[in-house]
Design a protein around this motif. Structure first.
Motif, PDB file in Angstrom:
ATOM      1  N   GLY A   1     -29.413  52.451 -13.415  1.00  0.00           N
ATOM      2  CA  GLY A   1     -30.616  52.909 -14.098  1.00  0.00           C
ATOM      3  C   GLY A   1     -30.982  52.071 -15.305  1.00  0.00           C
ATOM      4  O   GLY A   1     -32.157  51.916 -15.637  1.00  0.00           O
ATOM      5  N   ASN A   2     -30.001  51.475 -15.973  1.00  0.00           N
ATOM      6  CA  ASN A   2     -30.279  50.670 -17.163  1.00  0.00           C
ATOM      7  C   ASN A   2     -30.610  49.221 -16.832  1.00  0.00           C
ATOM      8  O   ASN A   2     -30.748  48.382 -17.729  1.00  0.00           O
ATOM      9  CB  ASN A   2     -29.098  50.731 -18.130  1.00  0.00           C
ATOM     10  CG  ASN A   2     -27.813  50.213 -17.483  1.00  0.00           C
ATOM     11  OD1 ASN A   2     -27.821  49.739 -16.360  1.00  0.00           O
ATOM     12  ND2 ASN A   2     -26.710  50.328 -18.217  1.00  0.00           N
ATOM     13  N   GLY A   3     -30.713  48.934 -15.531  1.00  0.00           N
ATOM     14  CA  GLY A   3     -31.045  47.575 -15.117  1.00  0.00           C
ATOM     15  C   GLY A   3     -29.844  46.680 -14.941  1.00  0.00           C
ATOM     16  O   GLY A   3     -29.962  45.568 -14.416  1.00  0.00           O
ATOM     17  N   ALA A   4     -28.672  47.115 -15.361  1.00  0.00           N
ATOM     18  CA  ALA A   4     -27.456  46.307 -15.220  1.00  0.00           C
ATOM     19  C   ALA A   4     -26.833  46.538 -13.842  1.00  0.00           C
ATOM     20  O   ALA A   4     -26.977  47.612 -13.250  1.00  0.00           O
ATOM     21  CB  ALA A   4     -26.465  46.669 -16.317  1.00  0.00           C
ATOM     22  N   TRP A   5     -26.137  45.479 -13.341  1.00  0.00           N
ATOM     23  CA  TRP A   5     -25.442  45.631 -12.079  1.00  0.00           C
ATOM     24  C   TRP A   5     -24.241  46.556 -12.268  1.00  0.00           C
ATOM     25  O   TRP A   5     -23.668  46.631 -13.351  1.00  0.00           O
ATOM     26  CB  TRP A   5     -24.971  44.271 -11.555  1.00  0.00           C
ATOM     27  CG  TRP A   5     -26.107  43.398 -11.102  1.00  0.00           C
ATOM     28  CD1 TRP A   5     -26.580  42.299 -11.738  1.00  0.00           C
ATOM     29  CD2 TRP A   5     -26.899  43.575  -9.930  1.00  0.00           C
ATOM     30  NE1 TRP A   5     -27.634  41.765 -11.042  1.00  0.00           N
ATOM     31  CE2 TRP A   5     -27.848  42.526  -9.915  1.00  0.00           C
ATOM     32  CE3 TRP A   5     -26.921  44.502  -8.898  1.00  0.00           C
ATOM     33  CZ2 TRP A   5     -28.799  42.374  -8.925  1.00  0.00           C
ATOM     34  CZ3 TRP A   5     -27.867  44.360  -7.887  1.00  0.00           C
ATOM     35  CH2 TRP A   5     -28.789  43.314  -7.902  1.00  0.00           C
ATOM     36  N   PRO A   6     -23.846  47.256 -11.233  1.00  0.00           N
ATOM     37  CA  PRO A   6     -22.699  48.159 -11.342  1.00  0.00           C
ATOM     38  C   PRO A   6     -21.426  47.377 -11.611  1.00  0.00           C
ATOM     39  O   PRO A   6     -21.382  46.156 -11.444  1.00  0.00           O
ATOM     40  CB  PRO A   6     -22.659  48.833  -9.966  1.00  0.00           C
ATOM     41  CG  PRO A   6     -23.341  47.880  -9.046  1.00  0.00           C
ATOM     42  CD  PRO A   6     -24.410  47.222  -9.870  1.00  0.00           C
ATOM     43  N   PRO A   7     -20.385  48.064 -12.031  1.00  0.00           N
ATOM     44  CA  PRO A   7     -19.095  47.394 -12.273  1.00  0.00           C
ATOM     45  C   PRO A   7     -18.643  46.626 -11.023  1.00  0.00           C
ATOM     46  O   PRO A   7     -18.994  46.974  -9.888  1.00  0.00           O
ATOM     47  CB  PRO A   7     -18.149  48.549 -12.601  1.00  0.00           C
ATOM     48  CG  PRO A   7     -19.045  49.650 -13.072  1.00  0.00           C
ATOM     49  CD  PRO A   7     -20.316  49.505 -12.316  1.00  0.00           C
ATOM     50  N   LEU A   8     -17.859  45.600 -11.223  1.00  0.00           N
ATOM     51  CA  LEU A   8     -17.416  44.735 -10.125  1.00  0.00           C
ATOM     52  C   LEU A   8     -16.732  45.537  -9.021  1.00  0.00           C
ATOM     53  O   LEU A   8     -16.959  45.299  -7.824  1.00  0.00           O
ATOM     54  CB  LEU A   8     -16.468  43.657 -10.662  1.00  0.00           C
ATOM     55  CG  LEU A   8     -15.962  42.643  -9.622  1.00  0.00           C
ATOM     56  CD1 LEU A   8     -17.122  41.848  -9.047  1.00  0.00           C
ATOM     57  CD2 LEU A   8     -14.928  41.715 -10.268  1.00  0.00           C
ATOM     58  N   GLU A   9     -15.883  46.495  -9.409  1.00  0.00           N
ATOM     59  CA  GLU A   9     -15.164  47.292  -8.410  1.00  0.00           C
ATOM     60  C   GLU A   9     -16.133  48.037  -7.511  1.00  0.00           C
ATOM     61  O   GLU A   9     -15.942  48.094  -6.291  1.00  0.00           O
ATOM     62  CB  GLU A   9     -14.216  48.270  -9.108  1.00  0.00           C
ATOM     63  CG  GLU A   9     -13.398  49.106  -8.133  1.00  0.00           C
ATOM     64  CD  GLU A   9     -12.418  50.014  -8.852  1.00  0.00           C
ATOM     65  OE1 GLU A   9     -12.301  49.888 -10.103  1.00  0.00           O
ATOM     66  OE2 GLU A   9     -11.786  50.842  -8.186  1.00  0.00           O
TER      67      GLU A   9
END
Length: 791
Positions: A176-184
């Motif tokens: 939602g904040n535009g950032a990609w999800p954590p690598l895991e």
């Protein structure tokens, strides 16, 4: 109704699902949806563009539900089939049905599936959608327990069809904040998993890291999550970095879409990827790709060298070019006992065919393809009677799709029909020793309808067609063809035509119980074949003469004819006719009372015919082994072998097909065994033999005919109280014992929940129980009584 069943006659069939050689990534929701639909619908079609993964999804579903289908899950690959008229035969071939009856292929299929609990996967229907719709509708109406799972770019459009659109794999999305999800979390996405696993196959050190995550995500998004696109791109990591791969994908797509990727149709995405893969090939590799697209199914190196070399490609360079296309995943290597073959994905084959047409080379390459397989059939015919016989039989089986395509091409033009008819005749033993007897006769009849000249080409086809008709017990048609063959032979003064006309006319006489007439025919056939020096005709005539002499009680003459046939076979290093000679000799040796030698002759014959897949040969040798067992007083064994024969002869389409004069021995064996065992024990033993899986049945027949030898046991045969339940009810009882709910049982067996509940009620009634816990206790007791752990 025809009585044709599977070639294996295995009781409970496992089907022909191919092993999964690469991991199956994602699609859990789709798999669950398709499994559910198969429990409530009898026809489900997976639709979607090429490369989206319809086939892999269908095969995964097949693996997960196979225990729910008593008679197996069968895959029918249609990509290589070009002629809609051959659809029913292609399905019969995939289901391992020996089409030896004269009935229409679709009727053969309907009769075979009528009482089967089977899932049939029709893969790649789009180019045959009309024919597939008719076939599916017909079979579903005829077989109430049949399920069909189809893959196609278009729905079939039949009543009751459930279409399941197969979408590309979900794309990684920012939070939602535009950032990609954590690598895991990112690495657990289906598309990322697929790219990672395929990349590791070519670059074991590859991993998605914080440093390359954006690049990997970009690659997957450029490919719209298409599984085929992801797999084709991942293999490029063998020579490119992930950054280079992304840059080249971006450039290519911009070129194709004019800079707008937002509205890019997915089929253009796949096309773009293939265009790019095509561009990475050398000019010679691209040319080989185009030319190899004329092959149906698969090809070997010799075929590639012969058909694809020429202008632009030197024959000696073909091997290196094939290696290059394998490295680039354009060709897929397949290992077979006869050698390495290469297969092209259908999407890539269609692409290559389009490029071939653009170059104006399609007609010339298809002509070269036809000519190559015409010559291959001729070589196989010339080397039939010799030490390379089995090798040729196996090779022709692998080349069947190409042989079919070549015949289609020859018969497409009236001027080429004589060549097609000659090729179909050269393939006579391919038709007889595999699944294709009915198809072979159809090709011959198509050619005979198109070629009216009374020459040796038509004459050869007439006696070949006459033989196939005899095997199918279509004696009027056989007689008509052989009469015409004889007239042509007399007109041309052709000893070979006259010799074969006499041979097969003698077989018809034996079918009508006229041994003296038959012996006259065989004698005249022998004279003609000796003059022409034809070892095939000699051996065939001597085998039949031995059987006819034996039938009349002329033992010395029968043995002499068989021994002459063995000499002919041994002189040429031949095995198939030798196996039939040993069968014929075994009949007479049995009649003389030398039971151990007779049994050994039949076992040798059976072993060879089994290795070749010749069901007619398997059937006749098991017949004689049953007679031997009854004569030895091994009545339990004889009864079980008679049960095996019920399955074998129903599969061939006619009991003792082509050997009907021996029916009296069968009836005598049956009567003697029934009297010795009593009706109840006899019927039980026959039933056990009939239910044996095919491989076990042959192994039992090959065992020594001695008291105390191995006894066949029906797989899953109930004991004690368990005999009160049907096979399906026993299966459900075991699932109840595992603690499954009704809903879980229904999903596991791909049946409606209401059906599962009904079965459980029947189980409770039959066993006199009033709770599921009592079923669980009973299953445990049965397992302990059998010496097994609970299922």
């Amino acid at each position: 109704m025809t009585t044709v069943t599977t070639s294996a006659s295995r009781g409970q069939h496992s089907g022909n699902l191919p092993a999964e050689v690469t991991s199956f990534v994602g699609r859990r929701q789709e798999v669950a949806e398709v499994r559910h639909l198969l429990s409530v619908s009898r026809e489900v079609t997976l639709t979607g563009m090429g490369g989206v993964g319809k086939t892999r999804l269908a095969l995964r579903v097949g693996h997960e539900v196979r225990r729910a289908f008593r008679d197996g899950v069968w895959v029918v690959e249609l990509a290589a089939l070009e002629n809609p008229g051959m659809l029913a035969r292609a399905v019969a071939e995939a289901l391992e049905i020996r089409d030896t009856s004269a009935a229409p292929p679709l009727q053969v299929l309907a009769d075979h599936l009528r009482d089967k609990q089977t899932l049939v996967i029709l893969d790649n229907c789009e180019h045959l959608v009309g024919a597939c719709a008719v076939l599916a509708d017909t079979l579903l109406r005829a077989a109430p327990e049949l399920r069909i799972l189809a893959t196609s770019r278009h729905v079939l459009g039949i009543a009751g069809e459930h279409a399941v659109p197969v979408a590309p794999l979900p794309l990684p999305l920012p939070e939602g904040n535009g950032a990609w999800p954590p690598l895991e979390s990112l690495t657990q996405a289906d598309a990322v998993q697929l790219f990672t696993e395929r990349a590791c196959a070519v670059l074991p050190s590859f991993a998605v890291t914080d440093d390359n995550r954006d690049v990997v995500t970009g690659i997957i998004r450029r490919l719209d999550g298409l599984p085929l696109g992801i797999e084709l791109a991942a293999v490029r990591l063998r020579v490119l970095s992930a950054e280079q791969l992304l840059a080249r994908l971006d450039d290519r797509f911009r070129l194709l879409t004019g800079g707008s990727r937002a509205v890019l149709p997915r089929h253009q995405t796949l096309r773009a990827l293939i265009d790019w893969s095509h561009a990475l090939c050398s000019e010679e590799e691209r040319l080989l790709w185009h030319r190899a697209s004329v092959f149906a199914g698969s090809l070997d190196l010799e075929g590639a060298e012969t058909v694809c070399s020429g202008t632009g490609i030197d024959r000696e360079d073909v091997l290196d070019l094939v290696i290059g296309l394998v490295d680039k995943s354009v060709l897929i290597r397949e290992d077979h006992p006869g050698g390495v073959r290469y297969r092209m994905l259908e999407t890539l084959r269609q692409y290559g065919r389009e490029r071939l047409c653009e170059r104006g080379e399609e007609a010339r390459l298809r002509q070269r393809h036809r000519a190559y397989y015409r010559d291959l059939a001729g070589r196989a015919h010339a080397e039939l009677f010799g030490p390379e016989q089995v090798t040729w039989f196996n090779r022709l089986h692998l080349e069947h799709a190409n042989l079919r395509s070549a015949l289609d091409g020859w018969f497409a033009t009236p001027a080429d029909a004589p060549t097609g008819l000659s090729m179909a005749t050269d393939l006579l033993f391919h038709w007889i020793t595999s699944y294709y007897l009915g198809e072979g006769r159809a090709w011959l009849e198509r050619g005979l309808a198109a070629v009216s000249s009374p020459d040796d080409v038509r004459g050869r086809a007439l006696w070949a067609g006459g033989w196939l008709a005899v095997i199918q017990a279509d004696l009027p048609a056989a007689t008509a063809m052989l009469d015409e063959c004889r007239r042509i032979g007399a007109r041309l003064d052709d000893e070979a035509l006259l010799g074969y006309a006499e041979l097969f006319t003698g077989m018809i006489a034996m079918c009508h119980k006229r041994p003296h007439d038959a012996i006259g025919c065989y004698g005249r056939a022998l004279e003609r074949h000796r003059r022409t020096g034809d070892p095939v005709g000699l051996a065939s005539s001597l085998i039949r003469l031995s059987l006819a002499r034996s039938y009349l009680g002329e033992s010395d003459a029968a043995i002499a004819a068989a021994e002459q046939a063995l000499q002919v076979c041994d002189a040429h290093g031949e095995g198939w006719h030798k196996a039939y000679t040993m069968m014929a000799l075994g009949v007479e040796v049995w009649r003389q009372g030398d039971l151990p030698r007779a049994a050994e002759l039949e076992r040798q014959s059976l072993a060879f015919n089994q290795s070749l897949g010749d069901l007619l040969g398997v059937g006749i040798t098991i017949e004689v082994l049953a007679w031997i067992a009854a004569t030895q007083g091994l009545h339990e064994r004889a009864a079980k072998l008679l049960g095996v024969l019920e399955s074998v002869w129903s599969l061939v389409g006619a009991p003792l097909s082509g050997y009907g004069h021996l029916a009296g021995y069968h009836e005598e064996c049956q009567a003697r065994t029934r009297e010795a065992l009593g009706e109840t024990a006899f019927a039980a033993a026959v039933r056990r033999g009939a239910r044996l899986p095919y491989e076990e049945a042959v192994a039992y027949a090959l065992a020594d005919d001695k008291p105390g030898g191995p006894e066949p046991k029906e797989a899953g045969e109930p004991k004690g109280e368990q005999a009160q339940l049907t096979r399906r009810e026993r299966e459900i009882a075991q699932l109840v014992a595992q603690g499954m709910t009704n809903k879980e049982i229904a999903a596991s067996l791909v049946i409606a929940q209401r059906t599962a509940e009904g079965h459980i009620e029947h189980i409770l009634t039959k066993l006199g129980f009033n709770s599921r816990s009592q079923i669980a206790v009973w299953v445990g007791e049965q397992a302990r009584a059998d010496g097994d752990a609970p299922a």
